[in-house]
Design an enzyme around this catalytic site. Structure first.
Site, mmCIF file in Angstrom:
data_model
loop_
_atom_site.group_PDB
_atom_site.id
_atom_site.type_symbol
_atom_site.label_atom_id
_atom_site.label_comp_id
_atom_site.label_asym_id
_atom_site.label_seq_id
_atom_site.Cartn_x
_atom_site.Cartn_y
_atom_site.Cartn_z
ATOM 1 N N HIS A 35 16.860 -8.741 -11.914
ATOM 2 C CA HIS A 35 15.892 -7.637 -11.985
ATOM 3 C C HIS A 35 16.429 -6.291 -11.523
ATOM 4 O O HIS A 35 15.675 -5.318 -11.456
ATOM 5 C CB HIS A 35 14.642 -8.009 -11.163
ATOM 6 C CG HIS A 35 14.074 -9.334 -11.558
ATOM 7 N ND1 HIS A 35 14.427 -10.506 -10.927
ATOM 8 C CD2 HIS A 35 13.211 -9.675 -12.545
ATOM 9 C CE1 HIS A 35 13.806 -11.521 -11.508
ATOM 10 N NE2 HIS A 35 13.061 -11.050 -12.491
ATOM 11 N N GLY A 70 5.091 1.049 -3.863
ATOM 12 C CA GLY A 70 4.805 0.122 -4.950
ATOM 13 C C GLY A 70 5.177 0.711 -6.310
ATOM 14 O O GLY A 70 5.729 0.041 -7.174
ATOM 15 N N VAL A 91 6.557 1.934 2.113
ATOM 16 C CA VAL A 91 5.731 3.132 2.277
ATOM 17 C C VAL A 91 4.612 3.033 1.237
ATOM 18 O O VAL A 91 4.787 3.409 0.084
ATOM 19 C CB VAL A 91 6.553 4.439 2.153
ATOM 20 C CG1 VAL A 91 7.325 4.718 3.425
ATOM 21 C CG2 VAL A 91 7.525 4.402 0.972
ATOM 22 N N ASP A 146 -3.500 -4.658 2.338
ATOM 23 C CA ASP A 146 -2.549 -4.262 1.291
ATOM 24 C C ASP A 146 -2.232 -5.505 0.458
ATOM 25 O O ASP A 146 -2.954 -6.509 0.545
ATOM 26 C CB ASP A 146 -1.297 -3.591 1.875
ATOM 27 C CG ASP A 146 -0.206 -4.570 2.299
ATOM 28 O OD1 ASP A 146 -0.513 -5.771 2.515
ATOM 29 O OD2 ASP A 146 0.944 -4.145 2.425
ATOM 30 N N GLU A 203 1.347 -6.547 -0.140
ATOM 31 C CA GLU A 203 2.782 -6.839 -0.109
ATOM 32 C C GLU A 203 3.355 -7.230 1.263
ATOM 33 O O GLU A 203 4.340 -7.975 1.337
ATOM 34 C CB GLU A 203 3.575 -5.603 -0.609
ATOM 35 C CG GLU A 203 3.374 -5.250 -2.061
ATOM 36 C CD GLU A 203 2.089 -4.453 -2.307
ATOM 37 O OE1 GLU A 203 1.516 -3.914 -1.321
ATOM 38 O OE2 GLU A 203 1.650 -4.386 -3.469
ATOM 39 N N SER A 245 -5.967 4.788 1.719
ATOM 40 C CA SER A 245 -6.446 5.433 0.486
ATOM 41 C C SER A 245 -7.928 5.157 0.248
ATOM 42 O O SER A 245 -8.591 5.910 -0.481
ATOM 43 C CB SER A 245 -5.633 4.944 -0.714
ATOM 44 O OG SER A 245 -5.683 3.537 -0.790
ATOM 45 N N ASP A 246 -8.432 4.070 0.815
ATOM 46 C CA ASP A 246 -9.846 3.692 0.620
ATOM 47 C C ASP A 246 -10.382 3.138 1.926
ATOM 48 O O ASP A 246 -9.619 2.596 2.722
ATOM 49 C CB ASP A 246 -9.980 2.562 -0.423
ATOM 50 C CG ASP A 246 -9.139 2.811 -1.639
ATOM 51 O OD1 ASP A 246 -9.589 3.559 -2.504
ATOM 52 O OD2 ASP A 246 -8.010 2.267 -1.694
#
Ligand code: HPA
Length: 236
Positions: free
Chosen positions: A5, A21, A89, A180, A182, A204-205
């Protein structure tokens, strides 16, 4: 020495890699904060860059969303590309009243509903924790920029949609700061490889209050977080 990858050359990554992300956010970070930037991989448009921040060689690469995607990149970078330190981050949804939109969260530990760690840890519950040295350095840097930050436990979920709303009450009861997708995977992979990892997240929320940061608001918290992460790199 491509991996399935990542098609970068041997030595193309710095020892430190910042990982949002979103691969386009990785490009934005590289273009905005690094000098002598080189794009070192672009398989599936999961861009990775290497450059210099105040003379320190630093890479930045997207991870995709969720443990299944991000774990592929965390693993390949640590196992094959000599990456010693990953600082995620990212963003999170807050699950505690004392946490506000745009606050910064240092994930000291990460609970999870994912079976990823349990499957790899003999069916037992793995305590996914941040590297202590990284956490110490980053929180000391944070205190220079803002008082709006929190250190504690978070929850890494496999499900963005259709989450049980009762879970937010449970998370609040156990003082989890946010959610989150991850960090729990990142921490176990780093431990397995004897490497260091830390997740730094901006809110963010707000999952309890049903609030969402505007794009403009998000930018401010995100930039403070990046300064903290990059300044941390200078001390490693
Ligand atoms: N859930 C999971 N991950 C997230 C969220 C959320 O509500 N917000 C930002 N990342």
């Amino acid at each position: 020495m491509a991996t399935p990858h990542i098609d970068a050359a041997h030595g193309a990554f710095a020892e430190i890699c910042l990982m949002p992300g979103d691969p386009l956010r990785a490009k934005f970070i590289a273009d905005s904060y690094l000098e002598q930037v080189e794009c070192v991989t672009s398989v599936r448009n999961m861009f990775g860059f290497t450059g210099y921040y105040q003379g320190r060689r630093v890479s930045v690469m997207g991870s995709g969303m969720g443990i299944p995607s991000s774990a592929i990149y965390y693993h390949e970078l640590m196992a094959y590309y000599g990456v010693e330190t990953i600082i995620r981050v990212g963003t999170c949804g807050a699950t505690l009243g004392a946490v506000n939109l745009n606050d910064i969260i240092f994930a000291q530990g990460a609970c999870t509903d994912s079976t990823f760690n349990r499957n790899r840890f003999g069916g037992l519950d793995y305590a996914a924790i941040a590297n202590f040295e990284l956490l110490q350095i980053a929180t000391a840097r944070a205190a220079e920029y803002t008082s709006q930050f929190h250190v504690g436990n978070i929850f890494t979920t496999d499900r963005f949609y259709d989450a049980d709303p009762n879970l937010n009450t449970l998370f609040e009861r156990y003082r989890l700061l946010g959610v989150d997708m991850e960090s729990a995977g990142l921490y176990s992979i780093a431990a397995e490889h004897g490497k260091r990892a830390l997740s730094i997240l901006t809110v963010s929320d707000h999952l309890i209050r049903g609030e969402h940061a505007s794009a403009e608001q998000r930018q401010v918290g995100y930039q403070t977080m990046l300064k903290i992460a990059l300044d941390t790199c200078l001390e490693l």
